[in-house]
Write a protein that holds these residues in place. Structure first.
Motif, PDB file in Angstrom:
ATOM      1  N   SER A 186       0.663  -1.190   0.100  1.00  0.00           N
ATOM      2  CA  SER A 186      -0.106   0.091  -0.301  1.00  0.00           C
ATOM      3  C   SER A 186       0.935   1.038   0.466  1.00  0.00           C
ATOM      4  O   SER A 186       0.596   2.431   0.710  1.00  0.00           O
ATOM      5  N   ASN A 187       1.891   1.386  -0.971  1.00  0.00           N
ATOM      6  CA  ASN A 187       2.719   1.905  -0.974  1.00  0.00           C
ATOM      7  C   ASN A 187       3.634   2.788   0.437  1.00  0.00           C
ATOM      8  O   ASN A 187       3.623   3.691   0.890  1.00  0.00           O
ATOM      9  N   TYR A 188       3.768   1.472   1.342  1.00  0.00           N
ATOM     10  CA  TYR A 188       4.433   2.220   2.148  1.00  0.00           C
ATOM     11  C   TYR A 188       5.762   0.524   2.463  1.00  0.00           C
ATOM     12  O   TYR A 188       5.677  -0.501   1.889  1.00  0.00           O
ATOM     13  N   ASN A 189       7.020   1.109   2.974  1.00  0.00           N
ATOM     14  CA  ASN A 189       8.232   0.078   3.298  1.00  0.00           C
ATOM     15  C   ASN A 189       7.901  -1.042   4.433  1.00  0.00           C
ATOM     16  O   ASN A 189       8.560  -0.712   5.946  1.00  0.00           O
ATOM     17  N   LEU A 190       6.956  -2.314   3.751  1.00  0.00           N
ATOM     18  CA  LEU A 190       6.632  -2.727   4.417  1.00  0.00           C
ATOM     19  C   LEU A 190       7.496  -4.574   4.436  1.00  0.00           C
ATOM     20  O   LEU A 190       7.655  -4.465   3.021  1.00  0.00           O
ATOM     21  N   PRO A 191       7.988  -5.150   5.460  1.00  0.00           N
ATOM     22  CA  PRO A 191       8.338  -6.342   5.390  1.00  0.00           C
ATOM     23  C   PRO A 191       7.054  -6.897   4.672  1.00  0.00           C
ATOM     24  O   PRO A 191       6.479  -7.172   5.713  1.00  0.00           O
ATOM     25  N   LYS A 192       7.455  -7.939   3.168  1.00  0.00           N
ATOM     26  CA  LYS A 192       5.664  -8.558   2.941  1.00  0.00           C
ATOM     27  C   LYS A 192       5.858  -9.996   3.771  1.00  0.00           C
ATOM     28  O   LYS A 192       4.590 -10.118   4.059  1.00  0.00           O
ATOM     29  N   ARG A 193       6.922 -10.806   4.135  1.00  0.00           N
ATOM     30  CA  ARG A 193       6.540 -11.512   5.136  1.00  0.00           C
ATOM     31  C   ARG A 193       7.787 -12.127   6.438  1.00  0.00           C
ATOM     32  O   ARG A 193       9.164 -11.618   5.550  1.00  0.00           O
TER      33      ARG A 193
END
Length: 176
Positions: A150-157
Motif C-alpha cells: 500500500s505504498n509503504y515500505n514494509l516486510p512482506k513476510r
C-alpha cells in the motif's frame, strides 16, 4: 540503388539510437521503490494480513487486523471471513500470549509456553520492520526483505521462531 542504401543506413541509425535512448531511461519500478513511505510507530494505523502459527504438531492459520489508535490496540483474529472472529483490546505496553492465536485449543497443558508471550509494542515494530531482535530467545527473519505494501515500505513476510513455536506473518494491507 544508392538511394536505397542511404535509406537502409538511416533506418539502422534510427533503430540503434532508439535502443540506446530506451536503455538509458530509468526503470519505473526502481523509481517507485525509492518513493515508499516509512511508518512511524507513534502514528495511528491499520495493518491487515495473514498468519500461520505452529506449536509442535498443532497448526493454526487465519487472518489478523491490527488497529492502532494512540496507545490502544484492537486486534481481530479470525480463521476465515465466514466464521466469527475474536476481538481483543490491549494497551501498547501489554503482552500477547500465543495461546490467543489458537482458537479453542488449550496449549498450556501440552506445551510449555512460558516466555512465549510477546510485548505488543515489539510485535508492532517487527510487523512494520523496525525491530530485528527480541529477548527471550525469539529469532526474527525477513526472508523476502522489504517491499511495497500500500505504498509503504514494509516486510512482506516475517517469521518468528522460539524453540518449538513458529509464527509466520504476511502483511497484506496498511493504511493510516
Amino acid at each position: 540503388m544508392n538511394y536505397h542504401y542511404l535509406n537502409f543506413r538511416l533506418l539502422i541509425l534510427v533503430i540503434i539510437s532508439t535502443l540506446f535512448f530506451i536503455s538509458c531511461t530509468t526503470n519505473p519500478e526502481m523509481q517507485k521503490s525509492s518513493g515508499l513511505k516509512s511508518i512511524q510507530l507513534e502514528s495511528n494505523f491499520n495493518l491487515e494480513g495473514k498468519f500461520k502459527a505452529s506449536v509442535g504438531d498443532i497448526k493454526e492459520s487465519g487472518y489478523f487486523v491490527f488497529k492502532k489508535t494512540g496507545n490502544t490496540i484492537e486486534l481481530r483474529i479470525g480463521k476465515n471471513f465466514l466464521l466469527p472472529e475474536k476481538e481483543m483490546n490491549f494497551f501498547l505496553n501489554e503482552t500477547i500470549n500465543l495461546d490467543d492465536l489458537f482458537t479453542g485449543i488449550d496449549l498450556s497443558y501440552k506445551h510449555n509456553l512460558n516466555g512465549k508471550a510477546i510485548l505488543l509494542k515489539d510485535l508492532l515494530k517487527i510487523l512494520i520492520g523496525q525491530k530485528e531482535v527480541l529477548t527471550s530467545g525469539w529469532i526474527i527473519n525477513y526472508p523476502e526483505g522489504f517491499s511495497s505494501v500500500s505504498n509503504y515500505n514494509l516486510p512482506k513476510r516475517i517469521i518468528l521462531e522460539n524453540n518449538e513455536v513458529k509464527l509466520e506473518i504476511i502483511n497484506k494491507k496498511y493504511f493510516e
